[in-house]
Design a protein around this motif. Structure first.
Motif, PDB file in Angstrom:
ATOM      1  N   ALA A  53      48.305  13.155   0.936  1.00 31.13           N
ATOM      2  CA  ALA A  53      48.053  11.792   1.419  1.00 31.13           C
ATOM      3  C   ALA A  53      49.281  10.906   1.260  1.00 31.13           C
ATOM      4  CB  ALA A  53      46.862  11.185   0.688  1.00 31.13           C
ATOM      5  N   VAL A  54      49.959  10.991   0.118  1.00 25.21           N
ATOM      6  CA  VAL A  54      51.127  10.124  -0.070  1.00 25.21           C
ATOM      7  C   VAL A  54      52.294  10.581   0.808  1.00 25.21           C
ATOM      8  CG1 VAL A  54      50.463   9.341  -2.388  1.00 25.21           C
ATOM      9  CG2 VAL A  54      51.996  11.302  -2.155  1.00 25.21           C
ATOM     10  N   ILE A  55      52.425  11.876   1.037  1.00 22.49           N
ATOM     11  CA  ILE A  55      53.490  12.361   1.919  1.00 22.49           C
ATOM     12  C   ILE A  55      53.239  11.905   3.355  1.00 22.49           C
ATOM     13  CG2 ILE A  55      54.382  14.459   3.020  1.00 22.49           C
ATOM     14  CD1 ILE A  55      55.794  13.881   0.435  1.00 22.49           C
ATOM     15  N   ALA A  56      51.989  11.931   3.795  1.00 23.90           N
ATOM     16  CA  ALA A  56      51.674  11.452   5.152  1.00 23.90           C
ATOM     17  C   ALA A  56      52.030   9.968   5.280  1.00 23.90           C
ATOM     18  CB  ALA A  56      50.197  11.680   5.459  1.00 23.90           C
ATOM     19  N   ALA A  57      51.698   9.175   4.265  1.00 20.60           N
ATOM     20  CA  ALA A  57      52.038   7.744   4.289  1.00 20.60           C
ATOM     21  C   ALA A  57      53.551   7.553   4.265  1.00 20.60           C
ATOM     22  CB  ALA A  57      51.386   7.036   3.111  1.00 20.60           C
ATOM     23  N   ALA A  58      54.249   8.344   3.452  1.00 17.46           N
ATOM     24  CA  ALA A  58      55.712   8.232   3.352  1.00 17.46           C
ATOM     25  C   ALA A  58      56.367   8.541   4.686  1.00 17.46           C
ATOM     26  CB  ALA A  58      56.231   9.185   2.272  1.00 17.46           C
ATOM     27  N   ARG A  59      55.917   9.579   5.360  1.00 19.83           N
ATOM     28  CA  ARG A  59      56.498   9.944   6.662  1.00 19.83           C
ATOM     29  C   ARG A  59      56.290   8.830   7.684  1.00 19.83           C
ATOM     30  NH1 ARG A  59      54.296  16.048   6.171  1.00 19.83           N
ATOM     31  NH2 ARG A  59      56.181  16.985   5.309  1.00 19.83           N
ATOM     32  N   ALA A  60      55.125   8.194   7.648  1.00 11.77           N
ATOM     33  CA  ALA A  60      54.844   7.120   8.599  1.00 11.77           C
ATOM     34  C   ALA A  60      55.730   5.901   8.349  1.00 11.77           C
ATOM     35  CB  ALA A  60      53.368   6.728   8.508  1.00 11.77           C
ATOM     36  N   LEU A  61      56.073   5.668   7.094  1.00  8.87           N
ATOM     37  CA  LEU A  61      56.862   4.485   6.721  1.00  8.87           C
ATOM     38  C   LEU A  61      58.365   4.713   6.766  1.00  8.87           C
ATOM     39  CD1 LEU A  61      54.762   3.428   3.584  1.00  8.87           C
ATOM     40  CD2 LEU A  61      54.976   2.115   5.717  1.00  8.87           C
ATOM     41  N   SER A  62      58.801   5.967   6.823  1.00  7.81           N
ATOM     42  CA  SER A  62      60.204   6.266   6.535  1.00  7.81           C
ATOM     43  C   SER A  62      60.820   7.250   7.513  1.00  7.81           C
ATOM     44  CB  SER A  62      60.315   6.848   5.122  1.00  7.81           C
ATOM     45  OG  SER A  62      59.518   6.148   4.208  1.00  7.81           O
ATOM     46  N   PRO A  63      60.999   6.868   8.779  1.00  9.72           N
ATOM     47  CA  PRO A  63      61.693   7.787   9.686  1.00  9.72           C
ATOM     48  C   PRO A  63      63.124   8.018   9.210  1.00  9.72           C
ATOM     49  CG  PRO A  63      61.412   5.610  10.685  1.00  9.72           C
ATOM     50  CD  PRO A  63      60.648   5.602   9.410  1.00  9.72           C
ATOM     51  N   GLY A  64      63.594   9.232   9.385  1.00  6.41           N
ATOM     52  CA  GLY A  64      64.965   9.538   8.987  1.00  6.41           C
ATOM     53  C   GLY A  64      65.094  10.147   7.602  1.00  6.41           C
ATOM     54  N   ILE A  65      64.002  10.185   6.853  1.00  4.64           N
ATOM     55  CA  ILE A  65      64.024  10.814   5.525  1.00  4.64           C
ATOM     56  C   ILE A  65      63.224  12.109   5.609  1.00  4.64           C
ATOM     57  CG2 ILE A  65      63.301  10.578   3.113  1.00  4.64           C
ATOM     58  CD1 ILE A  65      63.743   7.560   3.398  1.00  4.64           C
ATOM     59  N   GLN A  66      63.739  13.161   5.001  1.00 11.13           N
ATOM     60  CA  GLN A  66      63.055  14.455   4.991  1.00 11.13           C
ATOM     61  C   GLN A  66      62.046  14.481   3.847  1.00 11.13           C
ATOM     62  OE1 GLN A  66      65.859  17.634   4.618  1.00 11.13           O
ATOM     63  NE2 GLN A  66      67.078  16.967   6.369  1.00 11.13           N
ATOM     64  N   PHE A  67      60.772  14.501   4.187  1.00 14.38           N
ATOM     65  CA  PHE A  67      59.719  14.577   3.182  1.00 14.38           C
ATOM     66  C   PHE A  67      59.102  15.964   3.195  1.00 14.38           C
ATOM     67  CE2 PHE A  67      59.916  10.010   3.904  1.00 14.38           C
ATOM     68  CZ  PHE A  67      59.884   9.530   2.604  1.00 14.38           C
ATOM     69  N   HIS A  68      58.909  16.516   2.009  1.00 15.50           N
ATOM     70  CA  HIS A  68      58.307  17.840   1.869  1.00 15.50           C
ATOM     71  C   HIS A  68      57.053  17.726   1.009  1.00 15.50           C
ATOM     72  CE1 HIS A  68      62.131  19.432   3.320  1.00 15.50           C
ATOM     73  NE2 HIS A  68      62.727  18.715   2.390  1.00 15.50           N
ATOM     74  N   GLN A  69      55.948  18.229   1.519  1.00 21.56           N
ATOM     75  CA  GLN A  69      54.773  18.340   0.665  1.00 21.56           C
ATOM     76  C   GLN A  69      54.876  19.671  -0.057  1.00 21.56           C
ATOM     77  OE1 GLN A  69      50.893  18.705   2.455  1.00 21.56           O
ATOM     78  NE2 GLN A  69      49.979  19.048   0.435  1.00 21.56           N
ATOM     79  N   ALA A  70      55.204  19.613  -1.337  1.00 21.13           N
ATOM     80  CA  ALA A  70      55.429  20.838  -2.100  1.00 21.13           C
ATOM     81  C   ALA A  70      55.444  20.505  -3.586  1.00 21.13           C
ATOM     82  CB  ALA A  70      56.754  21.475  -1.699  1.00 21.13           C
ATOM     83  N   ASP A  71      55.287  21.534  -4.373  1.00 15.75           N
ATOM     84  CA  ASP A  71      55.476  21.444  -5.814  1.00 15.75           C
ATOM     85  C   ASP A  71      56.945  21.763  -6.077  1.00 15.75           C
ATOM     86  OD1 ASP A  71      55.678  22.022  -8.582  1.00 15.75           O
ATOM     87  OD2 ASP A  71      53.579  22.656  -8.644  1.00 15.75           O
ATOM     88  N   VAL A  72      57.669  20.832  -6.682  1.00 15.72           N
ATOM     89  CA  VAL A  72      59.113  21.028  -6.867  1.00 15.72           C
ATOM     90  C   VAL A  72      59.410  22.275  -7.702  1.00 15.72           C
ATOM     91  CG1 VAL A  72      59.393  19.593  -8.940  1.00 15.72           C
ATOM     92  CG2 VAL A  72      61.280  19.799  -7.289  1.00 15.72           C
ATOM     93  N   THR A  73      58.468  22.688  -8.552  1.00 17.37           N
ATOM     94  CA  THR A  73      58.700  23.876  -9.375  1.00 17.37           C
ATOM     95  C   THR A  73      58.674  25.152  -8.534  1.00 17.37           C
ATOM     96  OG1 THR A  73      56.354  24.152  -9.946  1.00 17.37           O
ATOM     97  CG2 THR A  73      57.690  22.773 -11.412  1.00 17.37           C
ATOM     98  N   GLU A  74      58.167  25.064  -7.300  1.00 25.16           N
ATOM     99  CA  GLU A  74      58.101  26.234  -6.429  1.00 25.16           C
ATOM    100  C   GLU A  74      59.132  26.190  -5.299  1.00 25.16           C
ATOM    101  OE1 GLU A  74      54.043  26.283  -5.156  1.00 25.16           O
ATOM    102  OE2 GLU A  74      53.279  26.606  -7.184  1.00 25.16           O
ATOM    103  N   LEU A  75      59.891  25.092  -5.206  1.00 27.13           N
ATOM    104  CA  LEU A  75      60.916  24.981  -4.170  1.00 27.13           C
ATOM    105  C   LEU A  75      62.147  25.790  -4.550  1.00 27.13           C
ATOM    106  CD1 LEU A  75      61.036  21.215  -3.125  1.00 27.13           C
ATOM    107  CD2 LEU A  75      60.214  23.144  -1.776  1.00 27.13           C
ATOM    108  N   ASP A  76      62.827  26.277  -3.530  1.00 25.47           N
ATOM    109  CA  ASP A  76      64.109  26.952  -3.737  1.00 25.47           C
ATOM    110  C   ASP A  76      65.193  25.878  -3.757  1.00 25.47           C
ATOM    111  OD1 ASP A  76      66.212  28.697  -3.899  1.00 25.47           O
ATOM    112  OD2 ASP A  76      66.166  29.234  -1.764  1.00 25.47           O
ATOM    113  N   LEU A  77      65.613  25.474  -4.945  1.00 25.70           N
ATOM    114  CA  LEU A  77      66.654  24.460  -5.088  1.00 25.70           C
ATOM    115  C   LEU A  77      67.981  25.166  -5.311  1.00 25.70           C
ATOM    116  CD1 LEU A  77      64.908  21.873  -7.460  1.00 25.70           C
ATOM    117  CD2 LEU A  77      65.116  21.784  -4.969  1.00 25.70           C
ATOM    118  N   SER A  78      68.842  25.093  -4.319  1.00 24.81           N
ATOM    119  CA  SER A  78      70.151  25.734  -4.452  1.00 24.81           C
ATOM    120  C   SER A  78      70.979  25.008  -5.497  1.00 24.81           C
ATOM    121  CB  SER A  78      70.891  25.709  -3.110  1.00 24.81           C
ATOM    122  OG  SER A  78      70.154  26.397  -2.145  1.00 24.81           O
ATOM    123  N   GLN A  79      71.807  25.764  -6.209  1.00 24.64           N
ATOM    124  CA  GLN A  79      72.655  25.159  -7.238  1.00 24.64           C
ATOM    125  C   GLN A  79      73.685  24.226  -6.617  1.00 24.64           C
ATOM    126  OE1 GLN A  79      74.387  27.800 -10.051  1.00 24.64           O
ATOM    127  NE2 GLN A  79      72.429  28.540 -10.797  1.00 24.64           N
TER     128      GLN A  79
END
Length: 197
Positions: A53-79
């Motif tokens: 729900a908060v990601i959907a609201a963020a996307r509507a308010l913030s064109p130009g920003i990349q929003f990901h609905q995800a758990d950061v502990t499961e994302l592949d964060l490159s060094q």
């Protein structure tokens, strides 16, 4: 009443933005208020939150920003890919060793800022909490009067913190060399870590 403790500290967090920063990651971004503040500084922002729900609201308010609905502990964060990583009132929703993954994702001279919530443990904690109550009431009333008639936003998930300030400090001392930590009003602390070259 819509006084937001995290939003109150945005200017303080932006002071830690390194000169020339190009890429930022906002962890636990909610509806994207701080991600938008970063984007206004000319930074390319990625933001992540696991709540749909908060990601959907963020996307509507913030064109130009990349929003990901995800758990950061499961994302592949490159060094070494981010010049700035922010974590506003979200670390207590995650395992504390998430700090290690965020540290590794920082570029040389990159900065990690955590505006965190902590479990009250000491007399000092309780005294600061008590001092915050009347200030919080005044701020809430002022924001309520200023924003009467506006529609309420999407509420972010909340959780009570289980980690004390002493435990956060001890973990940072082992894993974030050279960090600083300040206890703030409004039930928050500020942890800042700059990665060496």
């Amino acid at each position: 009443m819509p006084f937001n403790h995290n939003d109150h500290y945005h200017r303080l967090l932006l002071r830690a933005l390194p000169p020339g920063a190009r890429r930022a990651l906002d962890v636990g971004c909610g509806t994207g208020a701080f991600a938008r503040a970063l984007a206004r500084q000319g930074v390319e922002v990625e933001a992540v939150d696991r709540d749909a729900a908060v990601i959907a609201a963020a996307r509507a308010l913030s064109p130009g920003i990349q929003f990901h609905q995800a758990d950061v502990t499961e994302l592949d964060l490159s060094q070494g890919q981010y010049d700035y990583i922010s974590c506003l009132a979200s670390l207590h929703h995650l395992p504390i060793d998430t700090l290690d993954r965020l540290r590794e994702a920082l570029a040389p001279n990159g900065v990690l800022v955590v505006l965190g919530c902590y479990r009250e443990e000491t007399a000092r904690d309780r005294l600061i909490s008590l001092a915050a109550v009347p200030v919080n009431a005044v701020c809430r009333l002022a924001v309520h009067l200023r924003e009467r008639g506006t529609r309420p936003g999407v509420p972010a998930p909340v959780a009570m913190p289980t980690t004390s300030l002493a435990e956060v400090r001890a973990y940072a001392a082992r894993h974030l060399p050279g960090f600083t930590l300040r206890q703030l009003l409004f039930w928050r602390y500020l942890l800042v870590y700059r990665r060496a070259r």
